[in-house]
Design an enzyme around this catalytic site. Structure first.
Site, PDB file in Angstrom:
ATOM      1  N   HIS A   1     -83.532  72.121 -63.411  1.00 18.14           N
ATOM      2  CA  HIS A   1     -82.428  72.450 -64.309  1.00 18.14           C
ATOM      3  C   HIS A   1     -82.321  73.952 -64.586  1.00 18.14           C
ATOM      4  CE1 HIS A   1     -82.238  68.058 -66.000  1.00 18.14           C
ATOM      5  NE2 HIS A   1     -81.985  68.155 -64.705  1.00 18.14           N
TER       6      HIS A   1
ATOM      7  N   HIS B 158     -82.944  63.966 -54.668  1.00 20.18           N
ATOM      8  CA  HIS B 158     -82.540  62.565 -54.680  1.00 20.18           C
ATOM      9  C   HIS B 158     -82.951  61.843 -53.401  1.00 20.18           C
ATOM     10  CE1 HIS B 158     -79.510  62.479 -58.214  1.00 20.18           C
ATOM     11  NE2 HIS B 158     -80.451  63.378 -58.424  1.00 20.18           N
TER      12      HIS B 158
END
Length: 726
Positions: free
Chosen positions: A254, A91
């Site tokens: 993920h 992020h």
């Protein structure tokens, strides 16, 4: 604090500002951000020098230890902080967008508003607090910006993944970046940035205000995997990622960890910037049960993708394709997916309770990788070839976390990979002696005798150097890519005229390199800048000022093979107020676009002012436009632009409905004397810019104007010469 009303600064802080009274007032503050006044380390601080003295091995060892040192105040999922730190690094870097090069991990902006309080960054404040003891230990030898990325790498390594490498060199800034346009919305998760057939505005990349990429539940929370795939492709492309890189990043990220949606999201408190002073910069305090560990609420989604959430594996793709998926909801009510018929039950561990087991789950954006034909093909290849997946993820992760750093020459440390990557915009290493002062003088004489005008010389040098973006350190004169596709064909560069200038300069280059002794050579990149300098000197001489424009040889010429045409296409200017150029539909006014360009060139308001005034009289406008050329003696480096702009004998009126262009008429005769754009008239209209223009319009400004123009010009010519600043 009971006596707030008595504070002499209270009224000033809470009262109306100029921007409140005049919302459309041009904001110049972005040209003066990150000054030494906000930097506690001082002007003499050399981060590169400090980083080189860092015991990197010891730091990495400490980071490895942190990964499994679970803290009671914020327990680690599965006993490992790795997934949290991967999200933190992702992020930090993921705000980058190719449209203007802004965003990214390069300055540690995740510490500041608005990023520290974006909905998508919920609970990353905890990650930064977990890192603080290590940052405190190593002090200024490692910036927060570098530490974010390095920690993400160590997190991956600690869970069995081999990363591609790490380059340090990201110096921290000390205040929020005000130049980045995050979108028009005034509410979190709104999406007014779209128009027409889901067309994303301007340089924006994320789909909603406060998100890094896309909505994991699907567009606007609608669980449609095919529609989600469209959003993913558009958003990741605007962040410089192709389909393979996109699949690798989603699947690689993920493979680890989980999302958090244990309960009612309405029980989560405000973000850090809105929190009470006693919270000390922490936000999202939750009243749901313990508010942490198994009770954590972050996104509202409660997803664990793999059976090994703290170990690198191919289980993400195995689960994605081995099960058929059906839509369900998290405990917080968010849309997510689980295997049909109860399949997979008991295969996935609980993050905090060893006695519990779960079925795997997926996000709508995960299912998109199976539904979209192109993504599905790549995903199945990765399923069948785990080695290709690992290599693709390693490379894509490195690109994600280093994309805004500019050329490889800026990378620091022993972990920098040796391989040259096309997205780093490589230029050849300097492998020959460069020209000396005597050569420079001779070359300038040849250039001025070659039949090229001052306008041609200055315009070509500016076109070459002004592609630089201080945001992601791309572009600039080094490499002479102005002679290569796509730059040689850009409309703003007047390709037919440009080819004539380059042909003349290439002839001079060939002649010099063929006759020079001792292996000495001059690159075309150097010659283009030198030609611009010669034009400036000649124009200054015509104005009665003798000046030598500083010149630092050492640029080299890139090849077409070293130049990714698609990647460089995003650098094509749709506007350049310095050349009075505006094309197509714009989302800002001409004067706002000028400031935007100036900020990307790292220019101050005075530098912007003097450059515009000088470039106008030197004839640097695109396509030979006469807008703003307020002089009867073109190609003379005079202060005529400012003198005539501030002449009260001229009255200005718009000539088009949008008020983009204007006529300046003599107040007495009514005759049209000049034409101009908003990028010209702003220097007489805006009070701060007018004050600067008055300095250069004064009768005693001739020498100062030339001196200041030369200084600002030289700055732009050398913006990509990072070795000169080392």
């Amino acid at each position: 604090m009971d006596d707030v009303s008595k504070c002499p600064f209270s009224g000033g802080l809470k009262g109306f500002k100029n921007k409140d009274w005049w919302p459309n007032q041009l904001d110049l503050s972005v040209l003066h951000q990150h000054s030494n006044l906000s930097d506690p380390l001082g002007e003499a601080f050399d981060y590169a020098k400090e980083f080189k003295s860092l015991d990197l091995d010891a730091l990495v060892k400490d980071l490895h230890a942190l990964m499994t040192d679970s803290q009671e105040w914020w327990p680690a999922d599965f006993g490992h902080y790795g997934p949290l730190f991967i999200r933190m690094a992702w992020h930090a870097a993921g705000t980058y967008r190719i449209g203007d090069g802004r965003g990214g991990a390069g300055t540690g902006q995740q510490r500041f508003a608005p990023l520290n309080s974006w909905p998508d960054n919920a609970n990353l404040d905890k990650a930064r607090r977990l890192l603080w003891p290590i940052k405190q230990k190593y002090g200024q030898k490692i910036s927060w910006a570098d530490l974010f990325v390095l920690t993400g790498n160590v997190a991956l390594e600690s869970m069995g993944f081999k990363t591609f490498g790490f380059g340090g060199g990201r110096a921290d800034t000390w205040e929020p970046e005000q130049d980045i346009y995050w979108g028009p919305e005034g509410k979190w998760l709104a999406d007014e940035r779209y128009s027409g057939d889901r067309e994303l505005a301007g340089s924006l990349a994320a789909v909603q205000m406060g998100l890094i990429y896309v909505n994991p539940e699907g567009p606007n929370g609608k669980p449609d995997p095919a529609a989600a795939a469209r959003d993913i492709r558009e958003t990741f492309a605007r962040m410089a990622m192709n389909d393979e890189e996109t699949v690798a990043l989603i699947a690689g990220g993920h493979t680890f960890g989980k999302t958090h949606g244990a309960g009612d999201a309405s029980l989560v408190g405000v973000e850090p910037e809105g929190a009470d002073i006693a919270q000390q910069g922490l936000g999202w305090a939750s009243k749901y049960a313990s508010g942490k560990a198994g009770d954590t609420i972050t996104s509202g989604l409660e997803v664990i993708w793999t059976t090994t959430p703290t170990k690198w594996s191919n289980n993400y793709f195995e689960n994605l394709f081995n099960y058929e998926w059906e839509l369900t909801k998290s405990p917080a009510g968010a849309h997510q997916w689980t295997p049909k018929g109860g399949a997979g039950a008991g295969t996935v561990p609980d993050a905090h309770d060893p006695s519990k087991r779960h079925a795997p789950s997926m996000l709508t954006t995960d299912i998109a990788l199976r539904v979209d034909p192109a993504y599905e093909k790549i995903s199945r290849r990765f399923l069948e070839h785990p080695d290709q997946f690992a290599d693709a993820f390693a490379r894509a992760w490195f690109k994600l976390t280093h994309r805004d750093m500019g050329p490889k020459a800026r990378y620091l440390g022993p972990l920098v990979p040796k391989e040259e990557l096309i997205w780093q915009d490589p230029v050849p290493a300097l492998d020959h002696p460069v020209v000396d002062d005597k050569d420079v003088a001779a070359l300038k004489a040849k250039i001025l005798a070659a039949g090229l005008s001052v306008s041609q010389l200055v315009s070509t040098a500016w076109a070459s150097a002004s592609t630089f973006r201080g945001s992601d350190k791309r572009g600039g004169a080094n490499g002479a890519r102005i002679r290569l596709a796509p730059q040689k064909d850009w409309a703003i560069n007047n390709p037919a005229e440009l080819s004539k200038v380059l042909a003349k300069l290439e002839g001079i280059q060939k002649e010099f390199n063929g006759s020079a002794t001792g292996g000495k050579k001059v690159s075309l990149a150097d010659l283009i800048v030198l030609a611009g300098n010669a034009g400036v000197e000649a124009a200054a001489k015509k104005a009665g000022v003798e000046v030598t424009v500083p010149f630092a040889p050492g640029r080299t010429d890139a090849s077409q093979e070293q130049t990714d045409v698609e990647s460089f296409a995003v650098l094509e200017p749709t506007h350049d107020g310095f050349r009075n150029y505006l094309s197509g539909k714009q989302w800002l006014s001409g004067e706002e676009l000028l400031v935007d360009k100036a900020q990307l060139l790292t220019l101050t308001a005075p530098e912007t002012t003097v450059l515009v005034g000088g470039l106008r009289v030197l004839g640097a406008n695109a396509a030979g436009s006469k807008h703003g050329v307020f002089t009867t003696q073109p190609e003379v480096l005079s202060n005529d632009f400012f003198v005539n702009l501030l002449d009260m004998g001229i009255a200005w009126t718009p000539v088009d409905q949008g008020e983009h262009t204007f006529e300046g008429r003599d107040r007495k005769s009514g005759a049209v004397k000049w034409t101009a754009t908003r990028a010209d008239l702003i220097f007489g209209s805006h009070s701060q810019l007018r004050a600067l223009a008055e300095v250069y319009a004064s009768s005693d400004a001739k020498q100062k104007f030339v001196k200041d123009f030369v200084a600002a010009w030289t700055k732009v010519m050398n913006l990509d010469r990072f070795e000169l600043k080392a």
